[in-house]
Scaffold this active site. Structure first.
Site, PDB file in Angstrom:
ATOM      1  N   TYR A  32      29.840 -49.478  -6.199  1.00  0.00           N
ATOM      2  CA  TYR A  32      28.977 -49.813  -5.065  1.00  0.00           C
ATOM      3  C   TYR A  32      29.254 -48.820  -3.932  1.00  0.00           C
ATOM      4  O   TYR A  32      29.636 -49.173  -2.823  1.00  0.00           O
ATOM      5  CB  TYR A  32      29.164 -51.267  -4.612  1.00  0.00           C
ATOM      6  CG  TYR A  32      27.846 -51.821  -4.088  1.00  0.00           C
ATOM      7  CD1 TYR A  32      26.803 -52.081  -4.973  1.00  0.00           C
ATOM      8  CD2 TYR A  32      27.629 -52.021  -2.735  1.00  0.00           C
ATOM      9  CE1 TYR A  32      25.575 -52.535  -4.506  1.00  0.00           C
ATOM     10  CE2 TYR A  32      26.401 -52.467  -2.268  1.00  0.00           C
ATOM     11  CZ  TYR A  32      25.393 -52.720  -3.164  1.00  0.00           C
ATOM     12  OH  TYR A  32      24.175 -53.156  -2.704  1.00  0.00           O
ATOM     13  N   HIS A  37      33.038 -43.327   0.175  1.00  0.00           N
ATOM     14  CA  HIS A  37      33.325 -42.858  -1.187  1.00  0.00           C
ATOM     15  C   HIS A  37      32.767 -41.443  -1.393  1.00  0.00           C
ATOM     16  O   HIS A  37      33.397 -40.590  -2.014  1.00  0.00           O
ATOM     17  CB  HIS A  37      32.656 -43.758  -2.227  1.00  0.00           C
ATOM     18  CG  HIS A  37      33.181 -45.160  -2.289  1.00  0.00           C
ATOM     19  ND1 HIS A  37      32.390 -46.256  -2.058  1.00  0.00           N
ATOM     20  CD2 HIS A  37      34.411 -45.642  -2.590  1.00  0.00           C
ATOM     21  CE1 HIS A  37      33.106 -47.350  -2.199  1.00  0.00           C
ATOM     22  NE2 HIS A  37      34.340 -47.014  -2.516  1.00  0.00           N
TER      23      HIS A  37
END
Ligand code: PAF
Length: 281
Positions: A32, A37
């Site tokens: 997700y 990230h």
């Protein structure tokens, strides 16, 4: 980009890459993906010839009653984002592949895992260090990138890598924030509109603490009491902990100095959010 789901295939790819003398950069995640990230992946792209992203919602790091079942998952969306950054391999194993029947081995870092998040989430870090250890054995990276938002996790992983002589460079990357200051987290999707607004109290607390420290208010107790008062003005906020700790030992500090990190965990409704930052820099 290839999506690999078995340990055997992943290890085969690693063997091929190492045979060609390639450097392997690795970003372990539970998926997700958000911009935080993506910043790790971009840095990984610069540092490795082969960039591996793992996506695995690791059951052993969730306690009973926590959000393992509800944790957001979207491999299709994650793959599209990863491909744009230039990820070479997504390693996305199923639970049985990582923890087959008869699985019995765990890695436990002592002391620093028992405070802060470890005190509220017993067994959490044992799950993290076990899975990170397994992932490191499978991917055999030269460099692995983690976000500083999980400050304690990063400290624990540094400790494990040092103690177990693991040949991997662990790199911590800056916290990525929304424009209004909220630290990016896959769990932010749980927040309703009004909770999202109340969640700003975490990053605002950090700013208040920094301001106090910058004008010489260095007493940790005073800072923490000020923050408790601030957070209690939010109807859906419940403090798990607010601590000022030494960045390396995670021991609580009475007085703020250049090694002091403010660490907060606050429930907004049912969602537990964390944030942290240095106070003097
Ligand atoms: O930070 C995370 O997303 C997880 O704790 C990690 C490091 C991928 C281990 O499951």
């Amino acid at each position: 980009m290839e999506i690999v789901s078995t340990v055997a295939t992943m290890q085969q790819r690693v063997k091929e890459a190492k045979g060609k003398g390639q450097q392997i950069a690795f970003v372990p995640t539970m998926g997700y993906l958000h911009d935080g990230h993506l910043s790790l992946l971009k840095e990984g792209r610069k540092r490795g010839d082969l960039l591996v992203l793992s996506i695995f919602v690791n059951p052993t790091q969730f306690g009973r009653g926590e959000d393992f079942e509800d944790y957001p998952r979207d491999l299709q969306r994650d793959s599209e984002l990863a491909e744009k950054i230039g990820v070479d391999i997504i390693f996305a194993p199923l639970i049985n592949e990582m923890y087959p029947r008869g699985y019995a081995t765990y890695v436990d870092v002592e002391g620093i895992t028992e405070v802060l998040c470890g005190a509220t989430r017993p067994g959490h870090f044992r799950g993290v260090t076990t899975v990170v250890n397994k992932l490191f054995n499978i991917v055999q990276p030269h460099v692995a990138l983690f976000g500083n938002k999980d400050f304690q996790q990063l400290t624990v992983i540094h400790r494990m890598v040092l103690d177990l002589n693991m040949p991997v460079e662990v790199v911590g990357m800056p916290i990525f924030r929304e424009d209004d200051g909220l630290a990016m987290s896959s769990r932010n999707v749980y927040l309703s509109g009004s909770q999202r607004q109340q969640a700003l109290v975490l990053s605002q607390s950090l700013e208040v603490a920094r301001r106090m420290a910058s004008v010489g208010d260095l007493d940790s107790h005073e800072i923490i009491e000020t923050l408790k008062e601030k957070i209690s003005t939010q109807s859906e906020a419940r403090i798990d902990y607010i601590k000022i700790c030494h960045q390396l030992t995670l021991e609580e500090q009475r007085k703020v100095d250049a090694d002091s990190v403010l660490l907060l965990a606050v429930f907004i409704g049912k969602t537990r959010l964390i944030d942290n930052g240095f106070l003097l820099y």
